[in-house]
Design a protein around this motif. Sequence first.
Motif, PDB file in Angstrom:
ATOM      1  N   UNK A 208      30.400  49.203  45.224  1.00  0.00           N
ATOM      2  CA  UNK A 208      30.454  49.540  43.838  1.00  0.00           C
ATOM      3  C   UNK A 208      31.684  48.744  43.383  1.00  0.00           C
ATOM      4  N   UNK A 209      33.177  49.629  43.926  1.00  0.00           N
ATOM      5  CA  UNK A 209      34.104  48.678  43.196  1.00  0.00           C
ATOM      6  C   UNK A 209      34.175  47.548  43.742  1.00  0.00           C
ATOM      7  N   UNK A 210      34.091  47.154  45.052  1.00  0.00           N
ATOM      8  CA  UNK A 210      34.436  45.898  45.493  1.00  0.00           C
ATOM      9  C   UNK A 210      33.113  44.899  45.015  1.00  0.00           C
ATOM     10  N   UNK A 211      32.371  45.173  44.611  1.00  0.00           N
ATOM     11  CA  UNK A 211      31.172  44.263  43.373  1.00  0.00           C
ATOM     12  C   UNK A 211      32.056  43.534  42.171  1.00  0.00           C
ATOM     13  N   UNK A 212      32.294  45.292  41.813  1.00  0.00           N
ATOM     14  CA  UNK A 212      33.375  44.617  40.320  1.00  0.00           C
ATOM     15  C   UNK A 212      34.718  43.469  40.462  1.00  0.00           C
ATOM     16  N   UNK A 213      35.469  44.228  41.781  1.00  0.00           N
ATOM     17  CA  UNK A 213      36.304  43.656  41.518  1.00  0.00           C
ATOM     18  C   UNK A 213      35.985  41.886  42.129  1.00  0.00           C
ATOM     19  N   UNK A 214      34.708  41.954  42.643  1.00  0.00           N
ATOM     20  CA  UNK A 214      34.356  40.172  42.870  1.00  0.00           C
ATOM     21  C   UNK A 214      34.084  39.407  41.677  1.00  0.00           C
ATOM     22  N   UNK A 215      33.456  40.745  41.226  1.00  0.00           N
ATOM     23  CA  UNK A 215      33.053  39.642  39.667  1.00  0.00           C
ATOM     24  C   UNK A 215      34.036  39.741  38.906  1.00  0.00           C
TER      25      UNK A 215
END
Length: 118
Positions: free
Chosen positions: A9-16
């Motif tokens: 979830x944290x990596x997805x947020x950073x990519x977004x």
Amino acid sequence: MNEEGQWIVLMGLLVAVALFFLALIINQSALVGQTTAEGVLEFPKNDIRDLRSAIFDYVDTELPDGVKEDIIAISLERKNAVVNFTVNQKMDVSGRWLHPVTIHYNNGVTVYNETVYY
């Protein structure tokens, strides 16, 4: 305790967030290109060339009476431009006798000043 889901979830947020900033930068670059293109289109290059041609024809015909006023009036009427020019006495420029011609052009958006020896 398994924390792998939190990392996903944290990596997805950073990519977004990274994609958001990238899209913002691309959007701004398109606006800069559009503004530059509009500035180029608004410059009255052909109007100034036509004015210079008329002034040089006026100088070539030995400065007849009334023509200067006609050039100024036509520029104001047809191009909505305030035009003023002066033709001074001939002077020696590198062994040639030339008239110093000062041209002022203002159409409300573009102000153009030039001194040319013709």
